[in-house]
Write a protein that holds these residues in place. Structure first.
Motif, mmCIF file in Angstrom:
data_model
loop_
_atom_site.group_PDB
_atom_site.id
_atom_site.type_symbol
_atom_site.label_atom_id
_atom_site.label_comp_id
_atom_site.label_asym_id
_atom_site.label_seq_id
_atom_site.Cartn_x
_atom_site.Cartn_y
_atom_site.Cartn_z
ATOM 1 N N ALA A 153 0.822 -1.208 0.000
ATOM 2 C CA ALA A 153 0.000 0.000 0.000
ATOM 3 C C ALA A 153 0.859 1.262 0.000
ATOM 4 C CB ALA A 153 -0.938 -0.011 1.206
ATOM 5 N N THR A 154 1.843 1.332 0.868
ATOM 6 C CA THR A 154 2.745 2.483 0.891
ATOM 7 C C THR A 154 4.065 2.090 1.523
ATOM 8 O OG1 THR A 154 3.001 4.795 1.594
ATOM 9 C CG2 THR A 154 1.865 3.318 3.112
ATOM 10 N N ALA A 155 5.152 2.587 0.953
ATOM 11 C CA ALA A 155 6.495 2.306 1.468
ATOM 12 C C ALA A 155 7.468 3.260 0.803
ATOM 13 C CB ALA A 155 6.900 0.858 1.182
ATOM 14 N N THR A 156 8.625 3.446 1.432
ATOM 15 C CA THR A 156 9.715 4.163 0.769
ATOM 16 C C THR A 156 10.423 3.179 -0.152
ATOM 17 O OG1 THR A 156 11.370 3.598 2.438
ATOM 18 C CG2 THR A 156 10.020 5.575 2.844
ATOM 19 N N ASN A 157 11.303 3.716 -1.005
ATOM 20 C CA ASN A 157 12.072 2.836 -1.894
ATOM 21 C C ASN A 157 12.898 1.828 -1.102
ATOM 22 O OD1 ASN A 157 11.615 3.625 -4.732
ATOM 23 N ND2 ASN A 157 12.372 5.617 -4.080
ATOM 24 N N ASN A 158 13.552 2.306 -0.055
ATOM 25 C CA ASN A 158 14.394 1.399 0.726
ATOM 26 C C ASN A 158 13.575 0.373 1.495
ATOM 27 O OD1 ASN A 158 16.805 2.586 -0.127
ATOM 28 N ND2 ASN A 158 16.778 4.107 1.531
ATOM 29 N N GLU A 159 12.416 0.786 1.998
ATOM 30 C CA GLU A 159 11.543 -0.182 2.680
ATOM 31 C C GLU A 159 11.082 -1.250 1.699
ATOM 32 O OE1 GLU A 159 9.659 2.828 6.072
ATOM 33 O OE2 GLU A 159 8.595 2.453 4.182
ATOM 34 N N ALA A 160 10.735 -0.835 0.478
ATOM 35 C CA ALA A 160 10.314 -1.809 -0.525
ATOM 36 C C ALA A 160 11.449 -2.778 -0.858
ATOM 37 C CB ALA A 160 9.843 -1.088 -1.789
ATOM 38 N N GLU A 161 12.676 -2.263 -0.936
ATOM 39 C CA GLU A 161 13.820 -3.142 -1.195
ATOM 40 C C GLU A 161 13.955 -4.194 -0.095
ATOM 41 O OE1 GLU A 161 15.667 -3.246 -3.822
ATOM 42 O OE2 GLU A 161 15.671 -1.266 -4.769
ATOM 43 N N TYR A 162 13.811 -3.770 1.150
ATOM 44 C CA TYR A 162 13.926 -4.720 2.264
ATOM 45 C C TYR A 162 12.761 -5.713 2.279
ATOM 46 C CZ TYR A 162 18.024 -3.278 4.946
ATOM 47 O OH TYR A 162 19.305 -3.068 5.370
ATOM 48 N N LEU A 163 11.556 -5.234 1.976
ATOM 49 C CA LEU A 163 10.413 -6.150 1.924
ATOM 50 C C LEU A 163 10.622 -7.213 0.849
ATOM 51 C CD1 LEU A 163 7.473 -3.615 2.374
ATOM 52 C CD2 LEU A 163 8.228 -5.350 4.020
ATOM 53 N N GLU B 233 14.805 3.920 11.915
ATOM 54 C CA GLU B 233 14.140 2.952 12.803
ATOM 55 C C GLU B 233 13.331 1.948 12.010
ATOM 56 O OE1 GLU B 233 10.845 2.880 16.427
ATOM 57 O OE2 GLU B 233 11.853 4.752 15.911
ATOM 58 N N SER B 234 12.627 2.427 10.970
ATOM 59 C CA SER B 234 11.809 1.503 10.175
ATOM 60 C C SER B 234 12.683 0.503 9.433
ATOM 61 C CB SER B 234 10.932 2.271 9.190
ATOM 62 O OG SER B 234 11.716 2.971 8.235
ATOM 63 N N LEU B 235 13.820 0.966 8.904
ATOM 64 C CA LEU B 235 14.733 0.047 8.223
ATOM 65 C C LEU B 235 15.410 -0.895 9.203
ATOM 66 C CD1 LEU B 235 16.494 2.146 5.434
ATOM 67 C CD2 LEU B 235 14.445 0.737 5.294
ATOM 68 N N ARG B 236 15.638 -0.427 10.417
ATOM 69 C CA ARG B 236 16.280 -1.285 11.411
ATOM 70 C C ARG B 236 15.431 -2.507 11.709
ATOM 71 N NH1 ARG B 236 21.482 -1.846 13.499
ATOM 72 N NH2 ARG B 236 21.279 -3.493 15.019
#
Length: 389
Positions: A41-51, A90-93
């Motif tokens: 639904a929503t994420a940053t580019n880096n969050e999407a990479e980690y997902l 924090e979210s990436l951590r």
């Protein structure tokens, strides 16, 4: 034997914004064994990479990989996973913690950076999923996650007698109801495979839990499949509504409907995975005629209605019987066990044939952070599964 290769990519249209992930898993010979394209639904580019990393590692486990090479064109993610860059967000951590925990499930996990042109397949899948998320957001609807999942080789692998890696499906029945949105987001980071919903009507079972509004409101919080267990009388009345609310897998009780085949057929028409649940004292013969139509058989290992009950060992005979029937016919059917599943009881469930572990109190009342609780249950399951090889 050469390791599996796991190509991963994430994309976001906006930062943050509607996003998507793409995964391509190849076996040791280089043959593509599974792909996945999933909208977020929503994420940053880096969050999407980690997902995408989390999804890729889980998909590799699900296809029996013991050694993997994780391939990404994100310099940041690769260097963070290698320990060369600090993780300040924090979210990436949280995502990094979950990824590192999943990496430890393999005998060997190597991480490599590759150029974008060598990651074209995963990138295309991620871009397609992000576009679907954008279209859904523009239309004011949630993404149909079931149609966004593509695993063309999965059924073939199972039909050849292979047993998938065990999936972990935390039941939110024991979660903190005041913060369910946070909980399902945390479960995705923790590496859960499905989110399990125990829907109770106070008639078929002596308790009332939650229903359509909860599922619908949580759908946009995670891309994980929603596994909905309908402990309700005459469930066929509600199938379309639960699918519309966001269910990806729906199980109805054999004891709760006069028309079991009709209910299963309707679920297949609606485009979701169809399951049948059996109470502890219900014989497996009730589902044997329709096994080829099913995606899941859910075996209750407690009497349904309440979380925190003691596991009933005699039900394992039923799990073993179902496993034998499924393997004899080469069917791609998951066996879920639900009730009293903990790190202590899970191994025997797996040894007898279970492929999905539903756990409520075993995860949420374990006293561990969610990531540690999910990984502890997965380690117990994988250790048991390796004894079957």
């Amino acid at each position: 034997m050469n390791p599996f290769q796991v190509f991963v990519d994430g994309a976001a249209q906006g930062n943050p914004g509607p996003a998507g992930i793409g995964v391509v898993v190849c076996d040791g010979s280089g043959q593509v064994v599974a792909t996945r394209s999933r909208s977020v639904a929503t994420a940053t580019n880096n969050e999407a990479e980690y997902l995408a990393v989390l999804e890729g590692l889980r998909l590799a486990l699900d296809n029996g990989a013991e050694e993997v090479v994780l391939l990404s064109d994100s310099e940041l993610v690769v260097q963070q996973l290698l320990g060369n860059y600090q993780v300040r967000s924090e979210s990436l951590r949280r995502l990094w913690d979950a990824a590192r925990a999943l990496m430890q499930q393999f005998r060997r996990c190597e991480v490599r950076h590759i150029p974008r042109d060598q990651n074209a397949h995963a990138n295309r899948l991620a871009q397609e999923a992000a576009s679907a998320a954008r279209e859904a957001a523009d239309a004011g609807r949630t993404v149909n996650l079931q149609s966004a999942v593509v695993e063309p080789h999965r059924a073939n692998a199972l039909s050849q007698g292979g047993r998938s890696s065990v999936k972990i499906a935390p039941s939110i029945l024991s979660a903190d109801f005041r913060r369910l949105g946070e909980v399902v987001r945390e479960l995705q980071v923790a590496g859960a495979d499905w989110v399990h919903f125990d829907v109770m009507d106070g008639h078929f079972v002596p308790n009332i839990s939650f229903g359509l509004p909860v599922i619908e409101s949580l759908r946009s919080e995670t891309s994980l499949p929603f596994d909905v267990h309908l402990m309700v009388t005459a469930p066929e009345r509600y199938l379309e509504a639960f699918v519309k609310a966001g269910a990806n897998i729906v199980a109805v009780h054999a004891e709760a409907t006069y028309h079991l085949h009709r209910a299963v057929a309707r679920l297949k028409e609606l485009g979701v995975k169809a399951g049948v649940a059996l109470n502890p004292a219900t014989p497996p013969e009730l589902v044997r005629p329709i096994l080829p139509l099913l995606d899941v058989v859910l075996v209750m290992t407690v009497d349904p209605g309440f979380a925190g009950q003691r596991f009933l060992p005699f039900v394992l005979d039923k799990v073993r019987t179902l496993r034998q029937w499924i393997d004899e016919r080469g069917l791609p059917v998951e066996i879920t066990v639900d009730g009293g599943v903990t790190v202590t009881t899970a191994p025997e469930c797996v040894r007898q044939g279970a492929t999905v572990l539903v756990s409520a109190s075993g995860i949420f009342q374990s006293g561990l952070p969610l990531t540690e609780a999910v990984n502890a249950l997965r380690r117990a399951a994988l250790a048991a599964q390796r004894t079957l090889a």
